[in-house]
Write a protein that holds these residues in place. Structure first.
Motif, PDB file in Angstrom:
ATOM      1  N   LEU A 210      13.779  69.463 -14.066  1.00  0.00           N
ATOM      2  CA  LEU A 210      15.341  69.971 -14.744  1.00  0.00           C
ATOM      3  C   LEU A 210      15.758  70.814 -14.701  1.00  0.00           C
ATOM      4  O   LEU A 210      16.799  71.277 -14.122  1.00  0.00           O
ATOM      5  CB  LEU A 210      14.677  69.417 -16.518  1.00  0.00           C
ATOM      6  N   LEU A 211      15.015  71.680 -14.203  1.00  0.00           N
ATOM      7  CA  LEU A 211      15.218  73.056 -13.043  1.00  0.00           C
ATOM      8  C   LEU A 211      16.049  72.451 -11.834  1.00  0.00           C
ATOM      9  O   LEU A 211      16.753  73.228 -11.372  1.00  0.00           O
ATOM     10  CB  LEU A 211      13.992  73.834 -12.618  1.00  0.00           C
ATOM     11  N   GLU A 212      14.983  71.857 -11.278  1.00  0.00           N
ATOM     12  CA  GLU A 212      15.961  71.472  -9.982  1.00  0.00           C
ATOM     13  C   GLU A 212      17.588  70.673  -9.854  1.00  0.00           C
ATOM     14  O   GLU A 212      18.289  71.179  -8.917  1.00  0.00           O
ATOM     15  CB  GLU A 212      14.520  70.427  -9.283  1.00  0.00           C
ATOM     16  N   ASP A 216      22.703  74.232  -7.432  1.00  0.00           N
ATOM     17  CA  ASP A 216      23.807  74.048  -6.116  1.00  0.00           C
ATOM     18  C   ASP A 216      24.188  73.094  -5.073  1.00  0.00           C
ATOM     19  O   ASP A 216      24.660  72.414  -5.050  1.00  0.00           O
ATOM     20  CB  ASP A 216      24.565  75.493  -5.449  1.00  0.00           C
ATOM     21  N   TYR A 217      23.019  73.082  -4.916  1.00  0.00           N
ATOM     22  CA  TYR A 217      23.042  71.367  -3.352  1.00  0.00           C
ATOM     23  C   TYR A 217      22.436  70.479  -4.638  1.00  0.00           C
ATOM     24  O   TYR A 217      23.446  69.426  -3.868  1.00  0.00           O
ATOM     25  CB  TYR A 217      21.148  71.694  -2.516  1.00  0.00           C
ATOM     26  N   VAL A 218      22.537  69.927  -5.374  1.00  0.00           N
ATOM     27  CA  VAL A 218      22.722  68.766  -6.435  1.00  0.00           C
ATOM     28  C   VAL A 218      24.471  68.544  -6.719  1.00  0.00           C
ATOM     29  O   VAL A 218      23.885  67.373  -6.729  1.00  0.00           O
ATOM     30  CB  VAL A 218      21.533  69.215  -7.975  1.00  0.00           C
ATOM     31  N   LEU A 219      24.528  69.908  -7.090  1.00  0.00           N
ATOM     32  CA  LEU A 219      26.062  69.189  -7.429  1.00  0.00           C
ATOM     33  C   LEU A 219      26.927  69.194  -6.427  1.00  0.00           C
ATOM     34  O   LEU A 219      27.380  68.174  -6.129  1.00  0.00           O
ATOM     35  CB  LEU A 219      27.033  71.006  -7.810  1.00  0.00           C
ATOM     36  N   LEU A 220      26.457  69.804  -5.230  1.00  0.00           N
ATOM     37  CA  LEU A 220      27.237  69.365  -3.727  1.00  0.00           C
ATOM     38  C   LEU A 220      26.434  68.120  -2.983  1.00  0.00           C
ATOM     39  O   LEU A 220      28.003  67.216  -3.442  1.00  0.00           O
ATOM     40  CB  LEU A 220      26.819  70.436  -2.294  1.00  0.00           C
ATOM     41  N   ALA A 221      25.516  66.944  -3.400  1.00  0.00           N
ATOM     42  CA  ALA A 221      25.424  65.777  -3.278  1.00  0.00           C
ATOM     43  C   ALA A 221      25.714  65.457  -4.470  1.00  0.00           C
ATOM     44  O   ALA A 221      26.436  64.141  -3.784  1.00  0.00           O
ATOM     45  CB  ALA A 221      23.891  66.136  -3.386  1.00  0.00           C
ATOM     46  N   ALA A 223      28.704  65.821  -5.398  1.00  0.00           N
ATOM     47  CA  ALA A 223      30.378  65.875  -4.787  1.00  0.00           C
ATOM     48  C   ALA A 223      30.700  65.008  -3.755  1.00  0.00           C
ATOM     49  O   ALA A 223      31.498  64.570  -3.123  1.00  0.00           O
ATOM     50  CB  ALA A 223      30.477  67.217  -4.206  1.00  0.00           C
ATOM     51  N   LYS A 224      29.069  64.675  -2.532  1.00  0.00           N
ATOM     52  CA  LYS A 224      29.153  63.379  -2.055  1.00  0.00           C
ATOM     53  C   LYS A 224      28.936  62.156  -1.830  1.00  0.00           C
ATOM     54  O   LYS A 224      29.461  61.229  -0.942  1.00  0.00           O
ATOM     55  CB  LYS A 224      28.650  64.368  -0.866  1.00  0.00           C
ATOM     56  N   GLY A 225      29.263  62.094  -2.897  1.00  0.00           N
ATOM     57  CA  GLY A 225      28.816  60.401  -3.946  1.00  0.00           C
ATOM     58  C   GLY A 225      27.354  59.960  -4.167  1.00  0.00           C
ATOM     59  O   GLY A 225      27.307  58.702  -4.208  1.00  0.00           O
ATOM     60  N   LEU A 226      26.607  61.030  -3.669  1.00  0.00           N
ATOM     61  CA  LEU A 226      24.873  60.739  -3.612  1.00  0.00           C
ATOM     62  C   LEU A 226      25.136  60.259  -5.343  1.00  0.00           C
ATOM     63  O   LEU A 226      25.113  60.921  -5.703  1.00  0.00           O
ATOM     64  CB  LEU A 226      24.305  61.118  -3.476  1.00  0.00           C
ATOM     65  N   LEU A 237      12.777  65.549  -6.125  1.00  0.00           N
ATOM     66  CA  LEU A 237      11.222  65.285  -6.101  1.00  0.00           C
ATOM     67  C   LEU A 237      10.907  66.072  -5.011  1.00  0.00           C
ATOM     68  O   LEU A 237       9.461  66.339  -5.171  1.00  0.00           O
ATOM     69  CB  LEU A 237      10.915  64.138  -6.665  1.00  0.00           C
ATOM     70  N   LYS A 238      11.528  65.839  -3.968  1.00  0.00           N
ATOM     71  CA  LYS A 238      10.677  66.338  -2.216  1.00  0.00           C
ATOM     72  C   LYS A 238      10.767  67.776  -2.859  1.00  0.00           C
ATOM     73  O   LYS A 238       9.618  67.914  -1.713  1.00  0.00           O
ATOM     74  CB  LYS A 238      11.935  65.758  -1.364  1.00  0.00           C
ATOM     75  N   ASN A 239      11.269  68.264  -3.198  1.00  0.00           N
ATOM     76  CA  ASN A 239      11.489  70.184  -3.593  1.00  0.00           C
ATOM     77  C   ASN A 239      10.462  70.735  -4.323  1.00  0.00           C
ATOM     78  O   ASN A 239       9.902  71.757  -4.403  1.00  0.00           O
ATOM     79  CB  ASN A 239      12.446  70.734  -3.584  1.00  0.00           C
ATOM     80  N   VAL A 240      10.195  69.630  -5.263  1.00  0.00           N
ATOM     81  CA  VAL A 240       9.196  70.483  -6.067  1.00  0.00           C
ATOM     82  C   VAL A 240       7.622  69.597  -5.633  1.00  0.00           C
ATOM     83  O   VAL A 240       6.937  69.865  -6.889  1.00  0.00           O
ATOM     84  CB  VAL A 240       9.269  69.885  -7.745  1.00  0.00           C
ATOM     85  N   LEU A 241       7.790  69.277  -5.095  1.00  0.00           N
ATOM     86  CA  LEU A 241       6.437  68.131  -4.420  1.00  0.00           C
ATOM     87  C   LEU A 241       5.042  69.192  -4.179  1.00  0.00           C
ATOM     88  O   LEU A 241       4.137  69.042  -4.410  1.00  0.00           O
ATOM     89  CB  LEU A 241       6.709  67.308  -3.616  1.00  0.00           C
TER      90      LEU A 241
END
Length: 328
Positions: A210-212, A216-221, A223-226, A237-241
């Motif tokens: 949830l913190l991840e 900001d990068y999640v908002l950008l992703a 916006a890219k339509g992911l 998940l990769k970043n909190v691994l």
């Protein structure tokens, strides 16, 4: 990295050394007659001379420090002493029970964290919905159910009222190589292990995810339509691994202690059950060996997690002194 590993191994050996001293002294100071484990009720009929001869035979008539020096010097020759209860080398008894604990502990360890990651992703995906709130409430209630009480309830239901599963043991006599028979004996202990630990780690991973998702990068992703699920799995998940790996390493003691409790409830012949028996019968050599083995496993988990973190996340670097930084 090689120097880092050598330093950690040195700390490991130092810790094991001090742990052996503490456990040796505590076990010797505990009340009770250790000769009962070896001779049984025959101790009650021994004369004073026979009692002294029995202590001398087992090396228990010497002062603590001499007993310890003898014990630790024998270790370097591969002799961990004899089990007073089983009258066999302590290392052989430990190894004979170890497989059962490995099967139960490893399978429950994998299932707990595998299911915890899946449940955490599911809760984050449906964040603040009725489904997420229900899962959180239910998980919290289940987590606070005592594992020994849950084990007894499962035995009452599935072994007594509905005789489908065995109440004790790791396998039926003569069927130690039958995988399905082992799984049948392991099913109830596994259920208790998973129920007792699942929500605790699910909640931790959920909060990290949830913190991840707030970054900001999640908002950008987005916006890219992911898709939200793609972002959760491939980015968050990769970043909190590395954090999850740290949690897994620290949880080794938590799950290991849970395994001991479960083995006691279901009379499952593993290291936990063996440790209770060795403490009950004052089986000094076996008890010390079990404690040292458990401590060794816990430290190895922690050391392995630190090394793996270095390989997964290049942002984490080995700690160096200011002098080493100047040289670099």
């Amino acid at each position: 990295m090689f120097g880092y590993i050598i330093k950690k191994l040195y700390i490991l050996l130092l810790f094991i050394f001090f742990l052996s001293i503490v456990v040796f002294i505590i076990s010797r100071l505990s009340p009770g007659e250790p000769l009962y484990a070896f001779y049984g009720e025959a101790v009650e009929h021994m004369s004073s001379l026979e009692h002294q001869q029995a202590l001398t035979r087992l090396g228990l008539d010497k002062p603590f420090y001499l007993q310890y020096l003898t014990w630790i010097s024998n270790i370097f020759t591969g002799d961990f002493g004899i089990s007073l209860k089983y009258k066999q080398p302590a290392i052989d008894i430990l190894l004979s029970f170890l497989n059962n604990t490995i099967y139960l502990g490893l399978i429950s360890y994998i299932l707990v964290f595998g299911l915890a990651i899946i449940c955490a992703i599911f809760c984050v995906y449906y964040e603040n919905t009725l489904l997420d709130k229900c899962i959180c409430k239910l998980g919290t209630i289940i987590y606070y159910i005592p594992s020994f009480w849950l084990g007894l309830i499962l035995i009452l239901i599935f072994s007594i009222n509905i005789p489908l599963l065995p109440t004790s043991g790791a396998f039926d006599i003569g069927m130690e190589h039958d995988i399905f028979n082992r799984l049948k004996h392991m099913l109830l202990p596994l259920i208790v292990m998973i129920v007792s630990h699942l929500w605790y780690y699910t909640y931790i991973i959920r909060e990290k995810l949830l913190l991840e998702t707030r970054k900001d990068y999640v908002l950008l992703a987005k916006a890219k339509g992911l898709s939200k699920l793609y972002i959760l799995i491939h980015h968050c998940l990769k970043n909190v691994l590395p954090t999850i790996i740290n949690i897994m390493s620290i949880s080794a003691t938590h799950i290991l202690s849970g395994t001991y409790i479960v083995e006691a409830v279901f009379s499952y012949p593993g290291i936990g059950y063996l440790s209770i028996e060795s403490a009950k019968y004052h089986d000094y050599n076996l008890l010390i060996l079990i404690v040292l083995f458990t401590g060794f496993i816990v430290i190895i988990f922690s050391l392995s997690a630190q090394i793996i973190n270095e390989l997964i996340d290049p942002r984490i670097t080995f700690r160096r002194t200011p002098h080493e930084h100047k040289q670099s």
